[in-house]
Motif scaffolding. Structure first.
Motif, PDB file in Angstrom:
ATOM      1  N   PRO A 188      58.975 -52.385  33.188  1.00  0.00           N
ATOM      2  CA  PRO A 188      58.171 -51.393  32.452  1.00  0.00           C
ATOM      3  C   PRO A 188      56.863 -51.930  31.882  1.00  0.00           C
ATOM      4  O   PRO A 188      55.940 -51.156  31.625  1.00  0.00           O
ATOM      5  CB  PRO A 188      59.118 -50.950  31.322  1.00  0.00           C
ATOM      6  CG  PRO A 188      60.099 -52.068  31.199  1.00  0.00           C
ATOM      7  CD  PRO A 188      60.273 -52.629  32.550  1.00  0.00           C
ATOM      8  N   GLN A 189      56.767 -53.231  31.683  1.00  0.00           N
ATOM      9  CA  GLN A 189      55.558 -53.795  31.090  1.00  0.00           C
ATOM     10  C   GLN A 189      54.527 -54.244  32.125  1.00  0.00           C
ATOM     11  O   GLN A 189      53.443 -54.694  31.776  1.00  0.00           O
ATOM     12  CB  GLN A 189      55.929 -54.998  30.192  1.00  0.00           C
ATOM     13  CG  GLN A 189      56.830 -54.623  29.017  1.00  0.00           C
ATOM     14  CD  GLN A 189      56.244 -53.487  28.195  1.00  0.00           C
ATOM     15  OE1 GLN A 189      55.067 -53.533  27.818  1.00  0.00           O
ATOM     16  NE2 GLN A 189      57.058 -52.486  27.898  1.00  0.00           N
ATOM     17  N   GLU A 190      54.880 -54.105  33.402  1.00  0.00           N
ATOM     18  CA  GLU A 190      53.965 -54.549  34.451  1.00  0.00           C
ATOM     19  C   GLU A 190      52.881 -53.503  34.727  1.00  0.00           C
ATOM     20  O   GLU A 190      53.070 -52.307  34.503  1.00  0.00           O
ATOM     21  CB  GLU A 190      54.731 -54.829  35.746  1.00  0.00           C
ATOM     22  CG  GLU A 190      55.736 -55.959  35.641  1.00  0.00           C
ATOM     23  CD  GLU A 190      55.063 -57.324  35.535  1.00  0.00           C
ATOM     24  OE1 GLU A 190      53.826 -57.400  35.548  1.00  0.00           O
ATOM     25  OE2 GLU A 190      55.804 -58.330  35.403  1.00  0.00           O
ATOM     26  N   SER A 191      51.747 -53.965  35.234  1.00  0.00           N
ATOM     27  CA  SER A 191      50.639 -53.067  35.575  1.00  0.00           C
ATOM     28  C   SER A 191      50.890 -52.405  36.923  1.00  0.00           C
ATOM     29  O   SER A 191      51.705 -52.870  37.724  1.00  0.00           O
ATOM     30  CB  SER A 191      49.322 -53.848  35.628  1.00  0.00           C
ATOM     31  OG  SER A 191      49.348 -54.735  36.744  1.00  0.00           O
ATOM     32  N   ILE A 192      50.161 -51.330  37.180  1.00  0.00           N
ATOM     33  CA  ILE A 192      50.282 -50.649  38.471  1.00  0.00           C
ATOM     34  C   ILE A 192      49.892 -51.595  39.613  1.00  0.00           C
ATOM     35  O   ILE A 192      50.479 -51.557  40.704  1.00  0.00           O
ATOM     36  CB  ILE A 192      49.421 -49.358  38.508  1.00  0.00           C
ATOM     37  CG1 ILE A 192      49.609 -48.619  39.836  1.00  0.00           C
ATOM     38  CG2 ILE A 192      47.962 -49.667  38.258  1.00  0.00           C
ATOM     39  CD1 ILE A 192      51.005 -48.151  40.124  1.00  0.00           C
ATOM     40  N   LEU A 193      48.914 -52.489  39.355  1.00  0.00           N
ATOM     41  CA  LEU A 193      48.517 -53.436  40.402  1.00  0.00           C
ATOM     42  C   LEU A 193      49.662 -54.372  40.753  1.00  0.00           C
ATOM     43  O   LEU A 193      49.920 -54.630  41.938  1.00  0.00           O
ATOM     44  CB  LEU A 193      47.303 -54.256  39.931  1.00  0.00           C
ATOM     45  CG  LEU A 193      46.823 -55.327  40.921  1.00  0.00           C
ATOM     46  CD1 LEU A 193      46.417 -54.694  42.250  1.00  0.00           C
ATOM     47  CD2 LEU A 193      45.670 -56.132  40.334  1.00  0.00           C
ATOM     48  N   THR A 194      50.370 -54.865  39.759  1.00  0.00           N
ATOM     49  CA  THR A 194      51.511 -55.761  40.007  1.00  0.00           C
ATOM     50  C   THR A 194      52.579 -55.055  40.834  1.00  0.00           C
ATOM     51  O   THR A 194      53.169 -55.640  41.748  1.00  0.00           O
ATOM     52  CB  THR A 194      52.107 -56.249  38.681  1.00  0.00           C
ATOM     53  OG1 THR A 194      51.102 -56.942  37.943  1.00  0.00           O
ATOM     54  CG2 THR A 194      53.284 -57.188  38.918  1.00  0.00           C
ATOM     55  N   ILE A 195      52.812 -53.778  40.514  1.00  0.00           N
ATOM     56  CA  ILE A 195      53.811 -53.007  41.253  1.00  0.00           C
ATOM     57  C   ILE A 195      53.351 -52.770  42.691  1.00  0.00           C
ATOM     58  O   ILE A 195      54.130 -52.931  43.648  1.00  0.00           O
ATOM     59  CB  ILE A 195      54.094 -51.661  40.554  1.00  0.00           C
ATOM     60  CG1 ILE A 195      54.622 -51.889  39.138  1.00  0.00           C
ATOM     61  CG2 ILE A 195      55.068 -50.825  41.376  1.00  0.00           C
ATOM     62  CD1 ILE A 195      55.918 -52.677  39.070  1.00  0.00           C
ATOM     63  N   LEU A 196      52.087 -52.409  42.848  1.00  0.00           N
ATOM     64  CA  LEU A 196      51.565 -52.141  44.198  1.00  0.00           C
ATOM     65  C   LEU A 196      51.608 -53.392  45.069  1.00  0.00           C
ATOM     66  O   LEU A 196      51.791 -53.304  46.287  1.00  0.00           O
ATOM     67  CB  LEU A 196      50.133 -51.619  44.115  1.00  0.00           C
ATOM     68  CG  LEU A 196      49.948 -50.184  43.619  1.00  0.00           C
ATOM     69  CD1 LEU A 196      48.469 -49.807  43.648  1.00  0.00           C
ATOM     70  CD2 LEU A 196      50.751 -49.206  44.465  1.00  0.00           C
ATOM     71  N   LYS A 197      51.450 -54.554  44.438  1.00  0.00           N
ATOM     72  CA  LYS A 197      51.456 -55.807  45.194  1.00  0.00           C
ATOM     73  C   LYS A 197      52.825 -56.107  45.810  1.00  0.00           C
ATOM     74  O   LYS A 197      52.926 -56.979  46.676  1.00  0.00           O
ATOM     75  CB  LYS A 197      51.008 -56.962  44.309  1.00  0.00           C
ATOM     76  CG  LYS A 197      49.500 -57.008  44.101  1.00  0.00           C
ATOM     77  CD  LYS A 197      49.085 -57.837  42.891  1.00  0.00           C
ATOM     78  CE  LYS A 197      49.599 -59.251  42.934  1.00  0.00           C
ATOM     79  NZ  LYS A 197      49.163 -60.019  41.728  1.00  0.00           N
ATOM     80  N   THR A 198      53.860 -55.380  45.385  1.00  0.00           N
ATOM     81  CA  THR A 198      55.161 -55.523  46.044  1.00  0.00           C
ATOM     82  C   THR A 198      55.196 -54.736  47.353  1.00  0.00           C
ATOM     83  O   THR A 198      56.106 -54.919  48.165  1.00  0.00           O
ATOM     84  CB  THR A 198      56.303 -55.040  45.128  1.00  0.00           C
ATOM     85  OG1 THR A 198      56.141 -53.625  44.867  1.00  0.00           O
ATOM     86  CG2 THR A 198      56.309 -55.785  43.813  1.00  0.00           C
ATOM     87  N   LEU A 199      54.202 -53.870  47.529  1.00  0.00           N
ATOM     88  CA  LEU A 199      54.105 -53.058  48.747  1.00  0.00           C
ATOM     89  C   LEU A 199      52.999 -53.521  49.679  1.00  0.00           C
ATOM     90  O   LEU A 199      53.165 -53.523  50.904  1.00  0.00           O
ATOM     91  CB  LEU A 199      53.818 -51.589  48.374  1.00  0.00           C
ATOM     92  CG  LEU A 199      54.967 -50.629  48.119  1.00  0.00           C
ATOM     93  CD1 LEU A 199      54.411 -49.263  47.739  1.00  0.00           C
ATOM     94  CD2 LEU A 199      55.871 -50.525  49.339  1.00  0.00           C
ATOM     95  N   LEU A 200      51.849 -53.916  49.080  1.00  0.00           N
ATOM     96  CA  LEU A 200      50.642 -54.188  49.851  1.00  0.00           C
ATOM     97  C   LEU A 200      49.933 -55.427  49.323  1.00  0.00           C
ATOM     98  O   LEU A 200      50.164 -55.838  48.180  1.00  0.00           O
ATOM     99  CB  LEU A 200      49.686 -52.985  49.765  1.00  0.00           C
ATOM    100  CG  LEU A 200      50.182 -51.655  50.334  1.00  0.00           C
ATOM    101  CD1 LEU A 200      49.254 -50.526  49.884  1.00  0.00           C
ATOM    102  CD2 LEU A 200      50.259 -51.719  51.852  1.00  0.00           C
ATOM    103  N   PRO A 201      49.051 -56.029  50.117  1.00  0.00           N
ATOM    104  CA  PRO A 201      48.257 -57.154  49.628  1.00  0.00           C
ATOM    105  C   PRO A 201      47.416 -56.758  48.411  1.00  0.00           C
ATOM    106  O   PRO A 201      47.058 -55.594  48.232  1.00  0.00           O
ATOM    107  CB  PRO A 201      47.363 -57.502  50.820  1.00  0.00           C
ATOM    108  CG  PRO A 201      48.104 -56.994  52.010  1.00  0.00           C
ATOM    109  CD  PRO A 201      48.801 -55.753  51.547  1.00  0.00           C
ATOM    110  N   GLU A 202      47.080 -57.743  47.595  1.00  0.00           N
ATOM    111  CA  GLU A 202      46.376 -57.476  46.341  1.00  0.00           C
ATOM    112  C   GLU A 202      45.030 -56.802  46.568  1.00  0.00           C
ATOM    113  O   GLU A 202      44.701 -55.816  45.882  1.00  0.00           O
ATOM    114  CB  GLU A 202      46.172 -58.784  45.576  1.00  0.00           C
ATOM    115  CG  GLU A 202      45.456 -58.582  44.241  1.00  0.00           C
ATOM    116  CD  GLU A 202      45.384 -59.856  43.424  1.00  0.00           C
ATOM    117  OE1 GLU A 202      44.900 -59.802  42.273  1.00  0.00           O
ATOM    118  OE2 GLU A 202      45.805 -60.925  43.934  1.00  0.00           O
ATOM    119  N   ALA A 203      44.244 -57.301  47.504  1.00  0.00           N
ATOM    120  CA  ALA A 203      42.905 -56.734  47.721  1.00  0.00           C
ATOM    121  C   ALA A 203      42.982 -55.263  48.100  1.00  0.00           C
ATOM    122  O   ALA A 203      42.198 -54.436  47.608  1.00  0.00           O
ATOM    123  CB  ALA A 203      42.173 -57.521  48.800  1.00  0.00           C
TER     124      ALA A 203
END
Length: 414
Positions: free
Chosen positions: A293-308
């Motif tokens: 719950p404390q993670e950012s949307i970017l951190t969550i998305l990085k479990t699906l896709l590359p960071e860039a």
């Protein structure tokens, strides 16, 4: 060599199709001349597959033909006579070991096209095939709808059988000029419209330039035009400075370039999340935020896709990449989910035949006998390989077709 000698067969072009047709004819005790306009043979074959030479693949003939679309059945006789198993046997007999490390694509074990070219050249030497380079064919000679020879930039050669294996327009630096098309046209053959294929594509969107570090696996592409919604493909994709490339793009380019010529630009939709739909993505994000719950949307998305790529999708959805779940507004979150399911990209161009590995289009198949590869317009004239209006995806399809059609043409069946 006596250049005025009459040959049983003259082959124009020293690619895969031309070389194997010459070998097959010579094995049947035909006197064969192979003409090449460059200073050495097999220049394009040398560059095939990045030099690794993906010869063929292990698909059944039915599945193989299906990959070429509605015209794929034209290959039936050629493949029946010379499928991937026959090709492997052929190369084994001339000293080339092959394997399929992924169970699908077949390579020489050396993973070098030089191995293939040397073996083919040695076999032509063994069969006493005459090879002349720096010979550009200017005109085919005929009488009463029967070929009798040809003229090059230096000489005239006579033969009752001529095979045009001059390829398409791709990679002009390797000799592709479309001269075979003009020769066939002069004899009455129709040539369909020609388009570059198997090449990178350029996009209107500039955000792609920030996503160049990674390969995105199992991407689905589809055309977002009402009349062409059935056009789609799946495979690995790579973002570039100016657009997209990768196996799926190389394959799909053959569908896109004709549309680009017609419409000026072609809208695509990309599923970058391995086939997940909006509902599945929504549930995935919900579950991940519950666990973190404390993670950012970017951190969550990085479990699906590359960071860039995750960063760029956040920008497109007008979302702060550092936002927590509770901070995400409904519309922006919905926009992000929609983008994850289907990311829009607009294809606006390409580098033309300069970067095209193959050509879409060629000699009209209705004017060629599929059982012999002989012209229905001119007796003694045969075609094989890329010069015909038949092209497939990457993965050994086009080389196998070149070898199979060349084998059939080389039998000189009347």
């Amino acid at each position: 060599m006596n250049i005025n000698e009459k040959y049983d067969l003259i082959v124009v072009g020293s690619g895969a199709a031309g070389i194997i047709s010459a070998i097959v004819a010579a094995r049947n005790n035909k006197r064969v001349l192979l003409l090449e306009k460059l200073s050495q043979i097999a220049s394009k074959l040398k560059a095939t597959g990045g030099g690794r030479c993906n010869l063929t693949n292990t698909l059944s003939n039915e599945d193989f033909m299906a990959k070429f679309g509605r015209d794929g059945r034209f290959m039936q006789d050629a493949l029946k006579d010379f499928d991937h198993k026959a090709l492997i046997t052929f190369f084994d007999a001339i000293g080339v070991d092959t394997h399929a490390p992924d169970g699908f694509r077949v390579f020489p074990t050396s993973h070098s096209s030089v191995t293939i070219i040397k073996a083919l050249h040695d076999e032509m030497m063994r069969l006493n095939i005459d090879i002349l380079c720096n010979q550009k064919v200017q005109e085919l000679l005929y009488e009463n709808s029967q070929v009798i020879g040809l003229k090059t930039n230096t000489d005239t050669f006579t033969s009752p059988h001529i095979i045009l294996a001059t390829g398409g327009l791709g990679y002009p630096v390797l000799g592709a000029e479309g001269d075979g098309f003009s020769i066939a046209s002069q004899l009455g053959h129709k040539v369909t419209e020609l388009y570059p294929a198997m090449m990178p594509l350029k996009t209107k969107e500039t955000w792609v330039t920030h996503c160049r570090a990674d390969t995105i696996a199992k991407v689905e592409l589809k055309v977002d035009l009402k009349k062409h919604k059935k056009l789609r493909a799946k495979g690995d994709l790579i973002f570039t400075k100016t657009g997209i490339r990768g196996p799926v793009v190389l394959d799909f380019a053959r569908e896109v370039t004709p549309l680009l010529s017609k419409y000026g630009e072609v809208p695509l939709l990309l599923n970058l999340t391995k086939g997940m739909n909006e509902e599945e993505i929504r549930e995935y994000l919900k579950d991940e935020f519950l666990k973190k719950p404390q993670e950012s949307i970017l951190t969550i998305l990085k479990t699906l896709l590359p960071e860039a790529l995750s960063i760029e999708l956040c920008k497109l959805a007008n979302i702060n990449q550092e936002s927590k779940n509770k901070e995400l507004e409904g519309k922006n979150k919905a926009d992000l989910i929609q983008l994850l399911a289907w990311t829009p990209l607009t294809i606006t161009g390409h580098d033309g035949f300069r970067m095209a590995m193959i050509t879409r289009g060629g000699i009209n198949l209705k004017e060629i006998n599929p059982k012999t590869m002989q012209s229905k317009i001119m007796n003694g004239l045969y075609f094989c390989g890329e010069i015909m209006n038949l092209d497939g995806p990457c993965g050994g399809y086009n080389l196998q077709w070149s070898f199979a059609s060349g084998n059939l043409a080389g039998k000189l069946l009347e």
